[in-house]
Design a protein around this motif. Structure first.
Motif, mmCIF file in Angstrom:
data_model
loop_
_atom_site.group_PDB
_atom_site.id
_atom_site.type_symbol
_atom_site.label_atom_id
_atom_site.label_comp_id
_atom_site.label_asym_id
_atom_site.label_seq_id
_atom_site.Cartn_x
_atom_site.Cartn_y
_atom_site.Cartn_z
ATOM 1 N N VAL A 1 39.093 44.099 62.737
ATOM 2 C CA VAL A 1 39.829 42.970 62.155
ATOM 3 C C VAL A 1 41.325 43.246 62.311
ATOM 4 C CG1 VAL A 1 40.381 41.711 60.034
ATOM 5 C CG2 VAL A 1 38.010 42.331 60.546
ATOM 6 N N VAL B 1 39.850 34.757 60.054
ATOM 7 C CA VAL B 1 39.863 36.168 60.419
ATOM 8 C C VAL B 1 40.028 36.289 61.930
ATOM 9 C CG1 VAL B 1 38.583 38.336 60.338
ATOM 10 C CG2 VAL B 1 38.316 36.681 58.491
ATOM 11 N N ALA C 1 43.781 38.675 58.594
ATOM 12 C CA ALA C 1 42.959 37.872 57.686
ATOM 13 C C ALA C 1 43.885 37.017 56.841
ATOM 14 C CB ALA C 1 42.105 38.778 56.799
ATOM 15 N N LEU D 1 39.074 42.673 53.959
ATOM 16 C CA LEU D 1 38.754 42.322 55.344
ATOM 17 C C LEU D 1 39.532 43.171 56.335
ATOM 18 C CD1 LEU D 1 38.481 38.454 54.979
ATOM 19 C CD2 LEU D 1 36.680 39.973 55.840
ATOM 20 N N VAL E 1 38.749 31.429 54.713
ATOM 21 C CA VAL E 1 39.447 32.614 55.199
ATOM 22 C C VAL E 1 39.365 32.586 56.720
ATOM 23 C CG1 VAL E 1 39.629 35.121 55.116
ATOM 24 C CG2 VAL E 1 38.629 33.891 53.173
ATOM 25 N N LEU F 1 31.848 41.223 57.709
ATOM 26 C CA LEU F 1 32.838 40.349 57.083
ATOM 27 C C LEU F 1 32.352 39.892 55.713
ATOM 28 C CD1 LEU F 1 33.803 38.163 60.169
ATOM 29 C CD2 LEU F 1 34.979 40.196 59.313
ATOM 30 N N GLU G 1 41.790 39.442 51.562
ATOM 31 C CA GLU G 1 42.480 39.847 52.787
ATOM 32 C C GLU G 1 42.524 41.362 52.925
ATOM 33 O OE1 GLU G 1 45.466 35.966 52.809
ATOM 34 O OE2 GLU G 1 46.274 37.947 52.321
#
Length: 73
Positions: free
Chosen positions: A29, A43, A32, A23, A41, A54, A20
């Protein structure tokens, strides 16, 4: 745009947090949420983010983490 990433290598909450964190460093982003129990995951992005970015973030979180697939949700 939102993405669902299927992964391998997530084994605990620490693994989730590591993925997380990486990301969230990707431009665009906004959220996450990793789940080691399902190895997925979710996102959320503000606009379009390249799936390659990613995947690179997941891999940067640790050598044990691999991306199996990325799908737009």
């Amino acid at each position: 745009m939102n993405y669902t990433i299927k992964t391998e290598g997530l084994h605990c909450g620490h693994c989730d947090a590591s993925v997380e964190t990486e990301l969230m460093k990707v431009a665009g982003v906004t959220d996450a949420d990793a789940d080691h129990e399902t190895n997925t995951v979710t996102v959320e992005c503000d606009g379009e983010v390249a799936p390659e970015a990613l995947e690179a973030a997941v891999c940067a979180a640790g050598d044990a983490f691999k991306v199996v697939s990325i799908t737009a949700a």
